[in-house]
Design a protein around this motif. Structure first.
Motif, PDB file in Angstrom:
ATOM      1  N   ILE A   7      46.982  37.740  35.224  1.00 45.62           N
ATOM      2  CA  ILE A   7      45.754  37.452  34.421  1.00 45.62           C
ATOM      3  C   ILE A   7      44.935  36.511  35.346  1.00 45.62           C
ATOM      4  O   ILE A   7      43.656  36.946  35.540  1.00 45.62           O
ATOM      5  CB  ILE A   7      46.118  36.937  33.127  1.00 45.62           C
ATOM      6  CG1 ILE A   7      47.013  37.792  32.066  1.00 45.62           C
ATOM      7  CG2 ILE A   7      45.079  36.053  32.269  1.00 45.62           C
ATOM      8  CD1 ILE A   7      47.462  37.345  30.935  1.00 45.62           C
ATOM      9  N   ILE A   8      45.388  35.825  35.965  1.00 44.24           N
ATOM     10  CA  ILE A   8      44.680  34.589  36.876  1.00 44.24           C
ATOM     11  C   ILE A   8      44.135  35.521  37.841  1.00 44.24           C
ATOM     12  O   ILE A   8      42.614  35.358  38.505  1.00 44.24           O
ATOM     13  CB  ILE A   8      45.638  33.593  37.244  1.00 44.24           C
ATOM     14  CG1 ILE A   8      46.000  32.571  36.182  1.00 44.24           C
ATOM     15  CG2 ILE A   8      44.873  32.797  38.379  1.00 44.24           C
ATOM     16  CD1 ILE A   8      46.941  31.507  36.514  1.00 44.24           C
ATOM     17  N   LYS A   9      44.856  36.226  38.512  1.00 42.50           N
ATOM     18  CA  LYS A   9      44.204  37.223  39.687  1.00 42.50           C
ATOM     19  C   LYS A   9      42.875  37.761  39.120  1.00 42.50           C
ATOM     20  O   LYS A   9      41.938  38.082  40.087  1.00 42.50           O
ATOM     21  CB  LYS A   9      45.641  37.977  40.429  1.00 42.50           C
ATOM     22  CG  LYS A   9      45.127  38.785  41.386  1.00 42.50           C
ATOM     23  CD  LYS A   9      46.222  39.911  42.001  1.00 42.50           C
ATOM     24  CE  LYS A   9      45.759  40.643  43.069  1.00 42.50           C
ATOM     25  NZ  LYS A   9      44.864  41.902  42.728  1.00 42.50           N
ATOM     26  N   ASP A  10      43.328  38.911  38.137  1.00 40.03           N
ATOM     27  CA  ASP A  10      42.287  39.702  37.679  1.00 40.03           C
ATOM     28  C   ASP A  10      41.114  38.768  37.210  1.00 40.03           C
ATOM     29  O   ASP A  10      39.950  39.304  37.752  1.00 40.03           O
ATOM     30  CB  ASP A  10      42.840  40.334  36.479  1.00 40.03           C
ATOM     31  CG  ASP A  10      42.038  41.423  36.112  1.00 40.03           C
ATOM     32  OD1 ASP A  10      41.305  42.355  36.439  1.00 40.03           O
ATOM     33  OD2 ASP A  10      41.537  41.485  34.670  1.00 40.03           O
ATOM     34  N   THR A  11      41.040  37.743  36.736  1.00 40.46           N
ATOM     35  CA  THR A  11      40.106  36.930  36.081  1.00 40.46           C
ATOM     36  C   THR A  11      39.476  36.220  37.333  1.00 40.46           C
ATOM     37  O   THR A  11      38.127  36.192  37.545  1.00 40.46           O
ATOM     38  CB  THR A  11      40.637  36.045  34.899  1.00 40.46           C
ATOM     39  OG1 THR A  11      41.345  36.419  34.064  1.00 40.46           O
ATOM     40  CG2 THR A  11      39.405  35.254  34.487  1.00 40.46           C
TER      41      THR A  11
END
Length: 63
Positions: A7-11
């Motif tokens: 989620i962090i990577k995508d965001t």
């Protein structure tokens, strides 16, 4: 279900893309486009902050 890391990577990737588009819109004096992107920028910034991501190095717009 994606992990927090995913989620962090995508965001972060979305955040960086929005910033690049904001820079282009500002350079082209596309005021309406910039304001629309700024809403997405603030939303993504809020998500990243809530996930504990330090934005110091990746926030180039700083609004």
């Amino acid at each position: 279900m994606p992990s927090n890391g995913e989620i962090i990577k995508d965001t972060v990737e979305q955040f960086q893309k929005i910033q690049a588009h904001m820079k282009n819109a500002k350079e082209e004096h596309a005021v309406k486009t910039y304001e629309g992107l700024k809403k997405d920028y603030h939303s993504l910034k809020a998500v990243l902050t809530s996930l504990g991501v330090n934005l110091t190095d990746i926030d180039e717009i700083k609004e």
